[in-house]
Design a protein around this motif. Structure first.
Motif, PDB file in Angstrom:
ATOM      1  N   THR A 160       5.167  -8.943  -9.919  1.00 41.22           N
ATOM      2  CA  THR A 160       3.986  -9.809  -9.794  1.00 41.22           C
ATOM      3  C   THR A 160       3.156  -9.521  -8.548  1.00 41.22           C
ATOM      4  O   THR A 160       2.110 -10.135  -8.358  1.00 41.22           O
ATOM      5  N   GLU A 161       3.609  -8.594  -7.695  1.00 41.10           N
ATOM      6  CA  GLU A 161       2.911  -8.319  -6.443  1.00 41.10           C
ATOM      7  C   GLU A 161       1.951  -7.145  -6.580  1.00 41.10           C
ATOM      8  O   GLU A 161       2.206  -6.193  -7.324  1.00 41.10           O
ATOM      9  N   GLN A 162       0.863  -7.234  -5.859  1.00 35.49           N
ATOM     10  CA  GLN A 162      -0.213  -6.245  -5.931  1.00 35.49           C
ATOM     11  C   GLN A 162       0.175  -4.955  -5.218  1.00 35.49           C
ATOM     12  O   GLN A 162       0.724  -4.984  -4.127  1.00 35.49           O
ATOM     13  N   VAL A 163      -0.140  -3.825  -5.833  1.00 32.52           N
ATOM     14  CA  VAL A 163       0.076  -2.508  -5.241  1.00 32.52           C
ATOM     15  C   VAL A 163      -1.259  -1.763  -5.246  1.00 32.52           C
ATOM     16  O   VAL A 163      -1.971  -1.747  -6.253  1.00 32.52           O
ATOM     17  N   PHE A 164      -1.580  -1.153  -4.102  1.00 35.05           N
ATOM     18  CA  PHE A 164      -2.762  -0.302  -3.990  1.00 35.05           C
ATOM     19  C   PHE A 164      -2.307   1.087  -3.602  1.00 35.05           C
ATOM     20  O   PHE A 164      -1.445   1.241  -2.748  1.00 35.05           O
ATOM     21  N   GLU A 165      -2.894   2.078  -4.236  1.00 34.71           N
ATOM     22  CA  GLU A 165      -2.599   3.463  -3.889  1.00 34.71           C
ATOM     23  C   GLU A 165      -3.765   4.022  -3.098  1.00 34.71           C
ATOM     24  O   GLU A 165      -4.920   3.694  -3.365  1.00 34.71           O
ATOM     25  N   LYS A 166      -3.428   4.865  -2.126  1.00 36.34           N
ATOM     26  CA  LYS A 166      -4.456   5.511  -1.318  1.00 36.34           C
ATOM     27  C   LYS A 166      -4.145   6.994  -1.207  1.00 36.34           C
ATOM     28  O   LYS A 166      -2.995   7.407  -1.326  1.00 36.34           O
ATOM     29  N   ASN A 167      -5.188   7.785  -0.982  1.00 35.43           N
ATOM     30  CA  ASN A 167      -5.034   9.233  -0.808  1.00 35.43           C
ATOM     31  C   ASN A 167      -5.446   9.673   0.587  1.00 35.43           C
ATOM     32  O   ASN A 167      -5.356  10.844   0.910  1.00 35.43           O
ATOM     33  N   VAL A 168      -5.936   8.740   1.376  1.00 36.39           N
ATOM     34  CA  VAL A 168      -6.344   8.986   2.760  1.00 36.39           C
ATOM     35  C   VAL A 168      -5.649   7.951   3.633  1.00 36.39           C
ATOM     36  O   VAL A 168      -4.943   7.079   3.131  1.00 36.39           O
ATOM     37  N   THR A 169      -5.867   8.021   4.932  1.00 33.34           N
ATOM     38  CA  THR A 169      -5.148   7.110   5.826  1.00 33.34           C
ATOM     39  C   THR A 169      -5.553   5.645   5.660  1.00 33.34           C
ATOM     40  O   THR A 169      -4.715   4.755   5.768  1.00 33.34           O
TER      41      THR A 169
ATOM     42  N   ILE B 277       0.865  -1.172   0.000  1.00 34.11           N
ATOM     43  CA  ILE B 277       0.000   0.000   0.000  1.00 34.11           C
ATOM     44  C   ILE B 277       0.903   1.223   0.000  1.00 34.11           C
ATOM     45  O   ILE B 277       1.846   1.296   0.788  1.00 34.11           O
ATOM     46  N   ARG B 278       0.600   2.179  -0.876  1.00 35.15           N
ATOM     47  CA  ARG B 278       1.390   3.414  -0.832  1.00 35.15           C
ATOM     48  C   ARG B 278       0.470   4.620  -0.855  1.00 35.15           C
ATOM     49  O   ARG B 278      -0.579   4.620  -1.499  1.00 35.15           O
ATOM     50  N   HIS B 279       0.927   5.629  -0.132  1.00 32.50           N
ATOM     51  CA  HIS B 279       0.173   6.872  -0.052  1.00 32.50           C
ATOM     52  C   HIS B 279       0.603   7.790  -1.192  1.00 32.50           C
ATOM     53  O   HIS B 279       1.788   8.027  -1.395  1.00 32.50           O
ATOM     54  N   ILE B 280      -0.363   8.258  -1.942  1.00 36.30           N
ATOM     55  CA  ILE B 280      -0.124   9.251  -2.981  1.00 36.30           C
ATOM     56  C   ILE B 280      -0.922  10.491  -2.576  1.00 36.30           C
ATOM     57  O   ILE B 280      -2.146  10.481  -2.563  1.00 36.30           O
ATOM     58  N   SER B 281      -0.200  11.552  -2.227  1.00 36.14           N
ATOM     59  CA  SER B 281      -0.820  12.758  -1.697  1.00 36.14           C
ATOM     60  C   SER B 281      -1.492  13.569  -2.796  1.00 36.14           C
ATOM     61  O   SER B 281      -1.045  13.592  -3.939  1.00 36.14           O
ATOM     62  N   ARG B 282      -2.538  14.263  -2.403  1.00 31.85           N
ATOM     63  CA  ARG B 282      -3.212  15.198  -3.307  1.00 31.85           C
ATOM     64  C   ARG B 282      -2.597  16.595  -3.201  1.00 31.85           C
ATOM     65  O   ARG B 282      -2.976  17.485  -3.950  1.00 31.85           O
ATOM     66  N   GLU B 283      -1.662  16.766  -2.269  1.00 33.37           N
ATOM     67  CA  GLU B 283      -0.995  18.053  -2.063  1.00 33.37           C
ATOM     68  C   GLU B 283       0.239  18.127  -2.950  1.00 33.37           C
ATOM     69  O   GLU B 283       1.158  17.318  -2.798  1.00 33.37           O
ATOM     70  N   PRO B 284       0.315  19.072  -3.866  1.00 32.05           N
ATOM     71  CA  PRO B 284       1.437  19.137  -4.815  1.00 32.05           C
ATOM     72  C   PRO B 284       2.812  19.242  -4.168  1.00 32.05           C
ATOM     73  O   PRO B 284       3.783  18.727  -4.687  1.00 32.05           O
TER      74      PRO B 284
ATOM     75  N   ALA C 123      -6.434   2.261   3.939  1.00 32.73           N
ATOM     76  CA  ALA C 123      -6.138   1.594   2.668  1.00 32.73           C
ATOM     77  C   ALA C 123      -7.377   1.015   1.989  1.00 32.73           C
ATOM     78  O   ALA C 123      -7.332   0.710   0.795  1.00 32.73           O
ATOM     79  N   PHE C 124      -8.482   0.878   2.719  1.00 34.68           N
ATOM     80  CA  PHE C 124      -9.702   0.345   2.114  1.00 34.68           C
ATOM     81  C   PHE C 124     -10.521   1.424   1.412  1.00 34.68           C
ATOM     82  O   PHE C 124     -11.320   1.119   0.529  1.00 34.68           O
ATOM     83  N   THR C 125     -10.341   2.682   1.785  1.00 32.70           N
ATOM     84  CA  THR C 125     -11.151   3.771   1.240  1.00 32.70           C
ATOM     85  C   THR C 125     -10.698   4.124  -0.172  1.00 32.70           C
ATOM     86  O   THR C 125      -9.525   4.397  -0.408  1.00 32.70           O
ATOM     87  N   HIS C 126     -11.636   4.107  -1.103  1.00 29.36           N
ATOM     88  CA  HIS C 126     -11.394   4.491  -2.503  1.00 29.36           C
ATOM     89  C   HIS C 126     -10.332   3.614  -3.180  1.00 29.36           C
ATOM     90  O   HIS C 126      -9.598   4.080  -4.052  1.00 29.36           O
ATOM     91  N   SER C 127     -10.244   2.379  -2.762  1.00 30.60           N
ATOM     92  CA  SER C 127      -9.329   1.438  -3.427  1.00 30.60           C
ATOM     93  C   SER C 127     -10.114   0.147  -3.672  1.00 30.60           C
ATOM     94  O   SER C 127     -11.222  -0.015  -3.182  1.00 30.60           O
ATOM     95  N   ASN C 128      -9.519  -0.744  -4.390  1.00 36.85           N
ATOM     96  CA  ASN C 128     -10.157  -2.038  -4.631  1.00 36.85           C
ATOM     97  C   ASN C 128      -9.633  -3.112  -3.692  1.00 36.85           C
ATOM     98  O   ASN C 128      -9.779  -4.299  -3.964  1.00 36.85           O
ATOM     99  N   LEU C 129      -9.002  -2.698  -2.585  1.00 33.91           N
ATOM    100  CA  LEU C 129      -8.399  -3.662  -1.667  1.00 33.91           C
ATOM    101  C   LEU C 129      -9.413  -4.687  -1.159  1.00 33.91           C
ATOM    102  O   LEU C 129      -9.164  -5.891  -1.217  1.00 33.91           O
ATOM    103  N   GLU C 130     -10.550  -4.239  -0.666  1.00 31.37           N
ATOM    104  CA  GLU C 130     -11.541  -5.173  -0.128  1.00 31.37           C
ATOM    105  C   GLU C 130     -11.989  -6.173  -1.203  1.00 31.37           C
ATOM    106  O   GLU C 130     -12.046  -7.381  -0.957  1.00 31.37           O
ATOM    107  N   ARG C 131     -12.276  -5.693  -2.377  1.00 32.32           N
ATOM    108  CA  ARG C 131     -12.700  -6.578  -3.472  1.00 32.32           C
ATOM    109  C   ARG C 131     -11.596  -7.568  -3.824  1.00 32.32           C
ATOM    110  O   ARG C 131     -11.850  -8.754  -4.025  1.00 32.32           O
TER     111      ARG C 131
END
Length: 188
Positions: free
Chosen positions: A76-85, A47-54, A87-95
């Motif tokens: 071959t490993e899965q990466v999820f990006e998040k913009n909030v604390t 999981i990596r944080h990608i900020s919305r702040e330039p 990792a489940f919010t606005h990502s496909n992690l749960e799915r």
């Protein structure tokens, strides 16, 4: 089904914070767990944080948003990006977890009271059997709401206390390794 390992925010930018922190061995503990998961062929996600702040070190295109080399995902490993604390919010992690029939998680990373705690709370609320590896997570000194300075260890311990029993089982890496792999402690 084996648990999925979620490695949270182990990016280059976090190494630039010039504040006292706890668990100086956390990255090594994460690397040890990552190696065991890879050898076992068990599911894992970075999981990596990608900020919305330039101006953020975690903004897209900044080297601070890149993973730390020793903990970088394989192609071959899965990466999820998040913009909030969380990792489940606005990502496909749960799915992604549900599609694979994964119902148990092991969470490691940074910061204990921030993305680790937020993700573990959501995981618990979503019904995942969740373990947080206390010595494979860390945080930094912080001033509390009343203006009192708190050490990184105090902040971390409170985050683990917030999670324990209600949202997650809080464990040490050596105990987790023994429970999952039946192997003696190899680390610290």
């Amino acid at each position: 089904m084996s648990p999925a390992l979620l490695i949270i925010d182990m990016q280059q930018g976090i190494q630039r914070l010039d504040r006292p922190r706890n668990n100086p061995e956390a990255e090594q503990r994460i690397a040890d767990l990552l190696e065991r998961w890879r050898q076992a062929g068990w599911p894992l996600a970075h999981i990596r944080h990608i900020s919305r702040e330039p101006g953020s070190v975690f903004a897209p295109g900044q080297d601070g948003a890149l993973f730390q080399a020793e903990l970088a995902p394989l192609p071959t490993e899965q990466v999820f990006e998040k913009n909030v604390t969380d990792a489940f919010t606005h990502s496909n992690l749960e799915r992604w977890l549900h599609v694979r029939g994964i119902r148990a998680l092991v969470i490691v990373g940074v910061a204990s009271e921030n993305s680790v705690e937020a993700t573990a709370r959501s995981a618990g609320n979503l019904g995942f059997a969740t373990r947080v590896v206390a010595d494979a997570c860390y945080t930094f000194d912080k001033t509390d709401y009343a203006g009192r300075p708190r050490s990184a260890e105090e902040v971390h311990d409170m985050a683990m206390a917030n999670l324990r029993d209600e949202y997650a089982e809080v464990v040490r890496s050596a105990d987790l390794i023994a429970a999952l792999f039946g192997a003696p402690e190899r680390i610290g």
